[in-house]
Design a protein around this motif. Structure first.
Motif, PDB file in Angstrom:
ATOM      1  N   ALA A   1       4.024   2.142   8.796  1.00 40.20           N
ATOM      2  CA  ALA A   1       4.562   2.061  10.160  1.00 40.20           C
ATOM      3  C   ALA A   1       4.771   0.594  10.536  1.00 40.20           C
ATOM      4  CB  ALA A   1       3.603   2.716  11.145  1.00 40.20           C
ATOM      5  N   PRO A   2       6.002   0.197  10.875  1.00 38.36           N
ATOM      6  CA  PRO A   2       6.267  -1.214  11.156  1.00 38.36           C
ATOM      7  C   PRO A   2       5.728  -1.681  12.500  1.00 38.36           C
ATOM      8  CG  PRO A   2       8.242   0.083  11.515  1.00 38.36           C
ATOM      9  CD  PRO A   2       7.216   1.018  10.945  1.00 38.36           C
ATOM     10  N   ASP A   3       5.577  -0.784  13.443  1.00 35.91           N
ATOM     11  CA  ASP A   3       5.163  -1.150  14.799  1.00 35.91           C
ATOM     12  C   ASP A   3       3.818  -0.504  15.108  1.00 35.91           C
ATOM     13  OD1 ASP A   3       4.830  -1.643  17.486  1.00 35.91           O
ATOM     14  OD2 ASP A   3       6.921  -1.259  18.015  1.00 35.91           O
ATOM     15  N   GLN A   4       2.747  -1.257  14.901  1.00 38.73           N
ATOM     16  CA  GLN A   4       1.412  -0.714  15.138  1.00 38.73           C
ATOM     17  C   GLN A   4       1.150  -0.463  16.620  1.00 38.73           C
ATOM     18  OE1 GLN A   4      -0.864   0.169  12.639  1.00 38.73           O
ATOM     19  NE2 GLN A   4       1.010  -0.095  11.430  1.00 38.73           N
ATOM     20  N   ASP A   5       1.767  -1.255  17.500  1.00 41.93           N
ATOM     21  CA  ASP A   5       1.598  -1.029  18.940  1.00 41.93           C
ATOM     22  C   ASP A   5       2.151   0.339  19.324  1.00 41.93           C
ATOM     23  OD1 ASP A   5       0.506  -3.559  19.174  1.00 41.93           O
ATOM     24  OD2 ASP A   5       2.366  -4.495  19.856  1.00 41.93           O
ATOM     25  N   ALA A   6       3.353   0.636  18.849  1.00 45.22           N
ATOM     26  CA  ALA A   6       3.982   1.923  19.162  1.00 45.22           C
ATOM     27  C   ALA A   6       3.199   3.071  18.539  1.00 45.22           C
ATOM     28  CB  ALA A   6       5.429   1.936  18.667  1.00 45.22           C
ATOM     29  N   LEU A   7       2.682   2.858  17.337  1.00 49.93           N
ATOM     30  CA  LEU A   7       1.909   3.896  16.666  1.00 49.93           C
ATOM     31  C   LEU A   7       0.646   4.221  17.457  1.00 49.93           C
ATOM     32  CD1 LEU A   7       1.669   5.664  14.094  1.00 49.93           C
ATOM     33  CD2 LEU A   7       0.341   3.802  13.073  1.00 49.93           C
ATOM     34  N   PHE A   8      -0.057   3.187  17.926  1.00 48.53           N
ATOM     35  CA  PHE A   8      -1.267   3.430  18.710  1.00 48.53           C
ATOM     36  C   PHE A   8      -0.925   4.110  20.034  1.00 48.53           C
ATOM     37  CE2 PHE A   8      -4.287   2.005  22.003  1.00 48.53           C
ATOM     38  CZ  PHE A   8      -5.431   2.641  21.524  1.00 48.53           C
ATOM     39  N   ASP A   9       0.131   3.659  20.674  1.00 46.24           N
ATOM     40  CA  ASP A   9       0.531   4.263  21.941  1.00 46.24           C
ATOM     41  C   ASP A   9       0.818   5.749  21.761  1.00 46.24           C
ATOM     42  OD1 ASP A   9       1.248   4.560  24.581  1.00 46.24           O
ATOM     43  OD2 ASP A   9       3.203   3.611  24.377  1.00 46.24           O
ATOM     44  N   GLN A  10       1.506   6.104  20.680  1.00 46.63           N
ATOM     45  CA  GLN A  10       1.792   7.513  20.419  1.00 46.63           C
ATOM     46  C   GLN A  10       0.522   8.297  20.150  1.00 46.63           C
ATOM     47  OE1 GLN A  10       4.816   9.093  20.728  1.00 46.63           O
ATOM     48  NE2 GLN A  10       3.496  10.902  20.552  1.00 46.63           N
TER      49      GLN A  10
ATOM     50  N   ALA B   1       0.834  -1.202   0.000  1.00 44.81           N
ATOM     51  CA  ALA B   1       0.000   0.000   0.000  1.00 44.81           C
ATOM     52  C   ALA B   1       0.867   1.250   0.000  1.00 44.81           C
ATOM     53  CB  ALA B   1      -0.919  -0.010   1.227  1.00 44.81           C
ATOM     54  N   TYR B   2       1.948   1.216   0.787  1.00 43.51           N
ATOM     55  CA  TYR B   2       2.827   2.384   0.818  1.00 43.51           C
ATOM     56  C   TYR B   2       3.527   2.582  -0.523  1.00 43.51           C
ATOM     57  CZ  TYR B   2       6.714   5.467   1.751  1.00 43.51           C
ATOM     58  OH  TYR B   2       7.611   6.499   1.680  1.00 43.51           O
ATOM     59  N   GLU B   3       3.882   1.485  -1.211  1.00 36.47           N
ATOM     60  CA  GLU B   3       4.521   1.608  -2.517  1.00 36.47           C
ATOM     61  C   GLU B   3       3.616   2.347  -3.503  1.00 36.47           C
ATOM     62  OE1 GLU B   3       7.596   0.976  -3.457  1.00 36.47           O
ATOM     63  OE2 GLU B   3       8.012   0.480  -1.358  1.00 36.47           O
ATOM     64  N   LEU B   4       2.312   2.099  -3.417  1.00 36.03           N
ATOM     65  CA  LEU B   4       1.366   2.818  -4.270  1.00 36.03           C
ATOM     66  C   LEU B   4       1.409   4.312  -3.976  1.00 36.03           C
ATOM     67  CD1 LEU B   4      -1.036   2.884  -6.284  1.00 36.03           C
ATOM     68  CD2 LEU B   4      -2.538   2.543  -4.309  1.00 36.03           C
ATOM     69  N   ILE B   5       1.433   4.657  -2.691  1.00 33.77           N
ATOM     70  CA  ILE B   5       1.494   6.072  -2.304  1.00 33.77           C
ATOM     71  C   ILE B   5       2.797   6.697  -2.769  1.00 33.77           C
ATOM     72  CG2 ILE B   5       1.628   7.634  -0.327  1.00 33.77           C
ATOM     73  CD1 ILE B   5      -0.291   5.741   1.132  1.00 33.77           C
ATOM     74  N   ARG B   6       3.910   5.986  -2.568  1.00 35.83           N
ATOM     75  CA  ARG B   6       5.213   6.535  -2.953  1.00 35.83           C
ATOM     76  C   ARG B   6       5.319   6.707  -4.467  1.00 35.83           C
ATOM     77  NH1 ARG B   6      10.800   3.697  -1.158  1.00 35.83           N
ATOM     78  NH2 ARG B   6      10.116   2.163  -2.696  1.00 35.83           N
ATOM     79  N   ALA B   7       4.691   5.786  -5.214  1.00 38.27           N
ATOM     80  CA  ALA B   7       4.726   5.898  -6.671  1.00 38.27           C
ATOM     81  C   ALA B   7       3.908   7.082  -7.173  1.00 38.27           C
ATOM     82  CB  ALA B   7       4.202   4.607  -7.300  1.00 38.27           C
ATOM     83  N   ASN B   8       3.041   7.605  -6.309  1.00 38.79           N
ATOM     84  CA  ASN B   8       2.215   8.763  -6.670  1.00 38.79           C
ATOM     85  C   ASN B   8       2.483   9.911  -5.700  1.00 38.79           C
ATOM     86  OD1 ASN B   8       0.086   7.782  -8.861  1.00 38.79           O
ATOM     87  ND2 ASN B   8       0.361   6.110  -7.384  1.00 38.79           N
ATOM     88  N   ALA B   9       3.754  10.101  -5.370  1.00 42.15           N
ATOM     89  CA  ALA B   9       4.142  11.102  -4.383  1.00 42.15           C
ATOM     90  C   ALA B   9       3.775  12.517  -4.795  1.00 42.15           C
ATOM     91  CB  ALA B   9       5.637  11.010  -4.102  1.00 42.15           C
TER      92      ALA B   9
ATOM     93  N   LEU C   1       1.717  12.285   2.603  1.00 47.89           N
ATOM     94  CA  LEU C   1       1.595  10.867   2.939  1.00 47.89           C
ATOM     95  C   LEU C   1       2.870  10.112   2.583  1.00 47.89           C
ATOM     96  CD1 LEU C   1      -2.047  10.060   1.718  1.00 47.89           C
ATOM     97  CD2 LEU C   1      -1.282  10.785   3.992  1.00 47.89           C
ATOM     98  N   ALA C   2       3.438  10.419   1.416  1.00 51.32           N
ATOM     99  CA  ALA C   2       4.662   9.736   0.997  1.00 51.32           C
ATOM    100  C   ALA C   2       5.836  10.100   1.894  1.00 51.32           C
ATOM    101  CB  ALA C   2       4.979  10.083  -0.453  1.00 51.32           C
ATOM    102  N   ALA C   3       5.960  11.369   2.236  1.00 50.72           N
ATOM    103  CA  ALA C   3       7.089  11.824   3.043  1.00 50.72           C
ATOM    104  C   ALA C   3       7.050  11.264   4.461  1.00 50.72           C
ATOM    105  CB  ALA C   3       7.129  13.352   3.081  1.00 50.72           C
ATOM    106  N   ASN C   4       5.849  10.987   4.949  1.00 43.43           N
ATOM    107  CA  ASN C   4       5.712  10.525   6.334  1.00 43.43           C
ATOM    108  C   ASN C   4       5.364   9.049   6.433  1.00 43.43           C
ATOM    109  OD1 ASN C   4       5.879  13.046   8.233  1.00 43.43           O
ATOM    110  ND2 ASN C   4       4.734  13.706   6.416  1.00 43.43           N
ATOM    111  N   HIS C   5       5.565   8.317   5.327  1.00 43.63           N
ATOM    112  CA  HIS C   5       5.416   6.861   5.327  1.00 43.63           C
ATOM    113  C   HIS C   5       4.050   6.406   5.829  1.00 43.63           C
ATOM    114  CE1 HIS C   5       9.644   5.762   4.344  1.00 43.63           C
ATOM    115  NE2 HIS C   5       9.846   6.998   4.776  1.00 43.63           N
ATOM    116  N   HIS C   6       3.003   7.055   5.326  1.00 38.88           N
ATOM    117  CA  HIS C   6       1.646   6.662   5.672  1.00 38.88           C
ATOM    118  C   HIS C   6       1.416   5.196   5.284  1.00 38.88           C
ATOM    119  CE1 HIS C   6      -2.589   7.045   6.479  1.00 38.88           C
ATOM    120  NE2 HIS C   6      -2.918   6.725   5.238  1.00 38.88           N
TER     121      HIS C   6
END
Length: 231
Positions: A209-218, A187-195, A201-206
Motif C-alpha cells: 500500500a503506497p499511502d499508509q495514512d489512507a490505509l490507516f484511515d480506512q 517485501a511485496y515482490e517476495l509475496i508475488r513471487a510465491n503467489a 495476499l498477492a492479489a490484494n497487494h499486501h
C-alpha cells in the motif's frame, strides 16, 4: 511490553521502581531550579534523537547540565523518565471538539494520536506501560466517553476502547519499526513471487500500500462502522 530491559539504576546506581510508579508518588518539593517539566522536555529531545535504547540518566544529566544527584532528586529511575516522556507527547494530541457524530469524533482523535506517535517513533514501543499520566488519561477519557455515545457500557465499551486503541498503537508501531528497514515493495515482490502459496495476499497487494495514512484511515472507518452496526 516488558520494561525490564529499559530500566536504569535509581539513586546511587541501584535499581528500583517500576514502570508507572512515578504517577503514584507525589512530586518532591524542589530544592533547585530544575523541574520535572525541564527533565521531561530534555528526555523527549534525547529520545527523538537516539531512541530508548540509548537514553541514559548520564546523557540526560549532561543535556540538562546538572550533576546526577540533582537529577535523581526529581526522578528516581529511567522508568520515571520514560513515563513522563510518553505522557508529555500526548499533550500534542489535540482533543477534538465534540460533534453530533461520535464515529467522526473518535476517528479524529485516533488519527491525531497516530500522527503524534509517528513524529516520536520511539513512543509506540512504550505504550504497553501503565498509562496513568494526565495527558494520556484525558485523551483516553475522551475516547471512551465518545464510544459510550454508541450506547455501549461495561465490557462492551471496554472492548471497543481497547480495540480502537490497540489498532492505533499497532499501526504506529508497525510503521515506525518498518521505517528505514526493508522497502515494502521488496517485501511485496517476495509475496508475488510465491503467489501460489499466498494467493490472497498477492492479489490484494499486501505490504504494497503506497499511502499508509489512507490505509490507516480506512481501517479506522471499517472498525467504527462495525461498532455502529453492532449496537
Amino acid at each position: 511490553m516488558d520494561a525490564k530491559g529499559l530500566r536504569a539504576g535509581g539513586r546511587g546506581g541501584q535499581s528500583g521502581g517500576v514502570a508507572g510508579e512515578v504517577w503514584l508518588r507525589e512530586e518532591r518539593p524542589r530544592r533547585d531550579t530544575l523541574t520535572r517539566d525541564r527533565i521531561t522536555a530534555a528526555a523527549v529531545e534525547l529520545l527523538d534523537e537516539y531512541g530508548t535504547a540509548h537514553l541514559t540518566m548520564r546523557k540526560l544529566a549532561e543535556r540538562l547540565e546538572v550533576a546526577a544527584p540533582t537529577l535523581y532528586w526529581h526522578v528516581r529511575t529511567k522508568d520515571d523518565v520514560l513515563d513522563l516522556a510518553v505522557d508529555a507527547i500526548f499533550a500534542e494530541v489535540a482533543i477534538p471538539a465534540r460533534t453530533g457524530d461520535w464515529t467522526a469524533d473518535a476517528r479524529t482523535l485516533v488519527l491525531r494520536w497516530r500522527a503524534t506517535m509517528l513524529r516520536h517513533p520511539w513512543s509506540p514501543t512504550l505504550i504497553g506501560r501503565p498509562m496513568l499520566g494526565p495527558n494520556v488519561l484525558a485523551r483516553t477519557e475522551f475516547l471512551q466517553s465518545t464510544l459510550a455515545r454508541s450506547g455501549r457500557t461495561g465490557a462492551a465499551l471496554a472492548a471497543a476502547t481497547h480495540g480502537l486503541a490497540n489498532l492505533t498503537v499497532g499501526a504506529a508501531l508497525t510503521e515506525s519499526t518498518w521505517h528505514g528497514q526493508l522497502p515494502r515493495t521488496s517485501a511485496y515482490e517476495l509475496i508475488r513471487a510465491n503467489a501460489d502459496r499466498y494467493p490472497t495476499l498477492a492479489a490484494n497487494h499486501h505490504l504494497d500500500a503506497p499511502d499508509q495514512d489512507a490505509l490507516f484511515d480506512q481501517a479506522v472507518r471499517t472498525f467504527l462502522a462495525g461498532l455502529d452496526q453492532d449496537v
